[in-house]
Motif scaffolding. Sequence first.
Motif, PDB file in Angstrom:
ATOM      1  N   VAL A  66       0.838  -1.199   0.000  1.00 37.79           N
ATOM      2  CA  VAL A  66       0.000   0.000   0.000  1.00 37.79           C
ATOM      3  C   VAL A  66       0.875   1.252   0.000  1.00 37.79           C
ATOM      4  O   VAL A  66       0.605   2.219  -0.717  1.00 37.79           O
ATOM      5  CB  VAL A  66      -0.966  -0.006   1.213  1.00 37.79           C
ATOM      6  CG1 VAL A  66      -1.651   1.334   1.374  1.00 37.79           C
ATOM      7  CG2 VAL A  66      -1.985  -1.120   1.065  1.00 37.79           C
TER       8      VAL A  66
ATOM      9  N   TRP B 298       1.563   6.783  -6.794  1.00 38.75           N
ATOM     10  CA  TRP B 298       0.485   7.706  -7.136  1.00 38.75           C
ATOM     11  C   TRP B 298       0.907   9.152  -6.882  1.00 38.75           C
ATOM     12  O   TRP B 298       0.694  10.030  -7.724  1.00 38.75           O
ATOM     13  CB  TRP B 298      -0.769   7.369  -6.310  1.00 38.75           C
ATOM     14  CG  TRP B 298      -1.884   8.342  -6.514  1.00 38.75           C
ATOM     15  CD1 TRP B 298      -2.800   8.343  -7.526  1.00 38.75           C
ATOM     16  CD2 TRP B 298      -2.196   9.471  -5.691  1.00 38.75           C
ATOM     17  NE1 TRP B 298      -3.661   9.396  -7.371  1.00 38.75           N
ATOM     18  CE2 TRP B 298      -3.311  10.117  -6.252  1.00 38.75           C
ATOM     19  CE3 TRP B 298      -1.635   9.990  -4.528  1.00 38.75           C
ATOM     20  CZ2 TRP B 298      -3.868  11.252  -5.704  1.00 38.75           C
ATOM     21  CZ3 TRP B 298      -2.194  11.133  -3.986  1.00 38.75           C
ATOM     22  CH2 TRP B 298      -3.302  11.747  -4.561  1.00 38.75           C
ATOM     23  N   PHE B 299       1.534   9.407  -5.731  1.00 38.76           N
ATOM     24  CA  PHE B 299       1.987  10.755  -5.401  1.00 38.76           C
ATOM     25  C   PHE B 299       3.030  11.245  -6.410  1.00 38.76           C
ATOM     26  O   PHE B 299       3.002  12.396  -6.841  1.00 38.76           O
ATOM     27  CB  PHE B 299       2.575  10.787  -3.985  1.00 38.76           C
ATOM     28  CG  PHE B 299       3.064  12.148  -3.575  1.00 38.76           C
ATOM     29  CD1 PHE B 299       2.169  13.151  -3.238  1.00 38.76           C
ATOM     30  CD2 PHE B 299       4.416  12.427  -3.547  1.00 38.76           C
ATOM     31  CE1 PHE B 299       2.606  14.406  -2.875  1.00 38.76           C
ATOM     32  CE2 PHE B 299       4.868  13.676  -3.189  1.00 38.76           C
ATOM     33  CZ  PHE B 299       3.969  14.679  -2.851  1.00 38.76           C
TER      34      PHE B 299
ATOM     35  N   GLU C  87       2.207   1.824  -3.472  1.00 36.80           N
ATOM     36  CA  GLU C  87       1.169   2.339  -4.369  1.00 36.80           C
ATOM     37  C   GLU C  87       0.918   3.821  -4.117  1.00 36.80           C
ATOM     38  O   GLU C  87       0.760   4.602  -5.062  1.00 36.80           O
ATOM     39  CB  GLU C  87      -0.120   1.542  -4.200  1.00 36.80           C
ATOM     40  CG  GLU C  87      -0.045   0.142  -4.751  1.00 36.80           C
ATOM     41  CD  GLU C  87      -1.305  -0.656  -4.462  1.00 36.80           C
ATOM     42  OE1 GLU C  87      -2.334  -0.048  -4.102  1.00 36.80           O
ATOM     43  OE2 GLU C  87      -1.261  -1.882  -4.606  1.00 36.80           O
ATOM     44  N   ILE C  88       0.880   4.223  -2.860  1.00 40.00           N
ATOM     45  CA  ILE C  88       0.667   5.643  -2.525  1.00 40.00           C
ATOM     46  C   ILE C  88       1.840   6.482  -3.020  1.00 40.00           C
ATOM     47  O   ILE C  88       1.643   7.556  -3.595  1.00 40.00           O
ATOM     48  CB  ILE C  88       0.462   5.812  -0.998  1.00 40.00           C
ATOM     49  CG1 ILE C  88      -0.880   5.218  -0.592  1.00 40.00           C
ATOM     50  CG2 ILE C  88       0.550   7.273  -0.601  1.00 40.00           C
ATOM     51  CD1 ILE C  88      -1.110   5.164   0.906  1.00 40.00           C
ATOM     52  N   THR C  89       3.042   5.976  -2.832  1.00 43.53           N
ATOM     53  CA  THR C  89       4.230   6.700  -3.290  1.00 43.53           C
ATOM     54  C   THR C  89       4.227   6.845  -4.805  1.00 43.53           C
ATOM     55  O   THR C  89       4.534   7.910  -5.340  1.00 43.53           O
ATOM     56  CB  THR C  89       5.509   5.981  -2.831  1.00 43.53           C
ATOM     57  OG1 THR C  89       5.485   5.867  -1.406  1.00 43.53           O
ATOM     58  CG2 THR C  89       6.752   6.709  -3.269  1.00 43.53           C
TER      59      THR C  89
END
Length: 146
Positions: free
Chosen positions: A13, A20-21, A16-18
């Motif tokens: 997770v 996306w950012f 994925e956040i990294t």
Amino acid sequence: MSSVDSTLNYVSVGAEITEWFGKVTAVVVSVLLAIVAAVLAVALLVDVYAVIRDSFAGNFAVQDIKAIFALALLILIALELNHSIFQSLGKACGIIQVRTIVLIALLAILRKLIVLDYTQAGVEMVIGLAVSALILCGAYHAVRET
């Protein structure tokens, strides 16, 4: 569910956040670079018009031509950087190619050499820019071979 599985889920997770950012940031920077390039293009048109108008009036200055070249190279740098950002968004790795960054840096140094007022610049500045350009050329050659 074991603690190893839950830790792997948190890591997944987080990755994925990294990712996306990073993509959102790249898009924002790309849009800002496009706006800067458009504003610079308008400024270039205005400057070219002013130089042409002044040259017909008999007022021709080398500094004006230097300023036009500086502005044109600045636009090219912004567009090339924007293009490399778009290329990185299309790839799975999302990393801008080192070769492209080296070429952009070399273009920026060459722009500085064109704009530089050699009557005011010290010898250290010219030698520093020349050495930087040579180092970047060597780095480009090394990266190109790989």
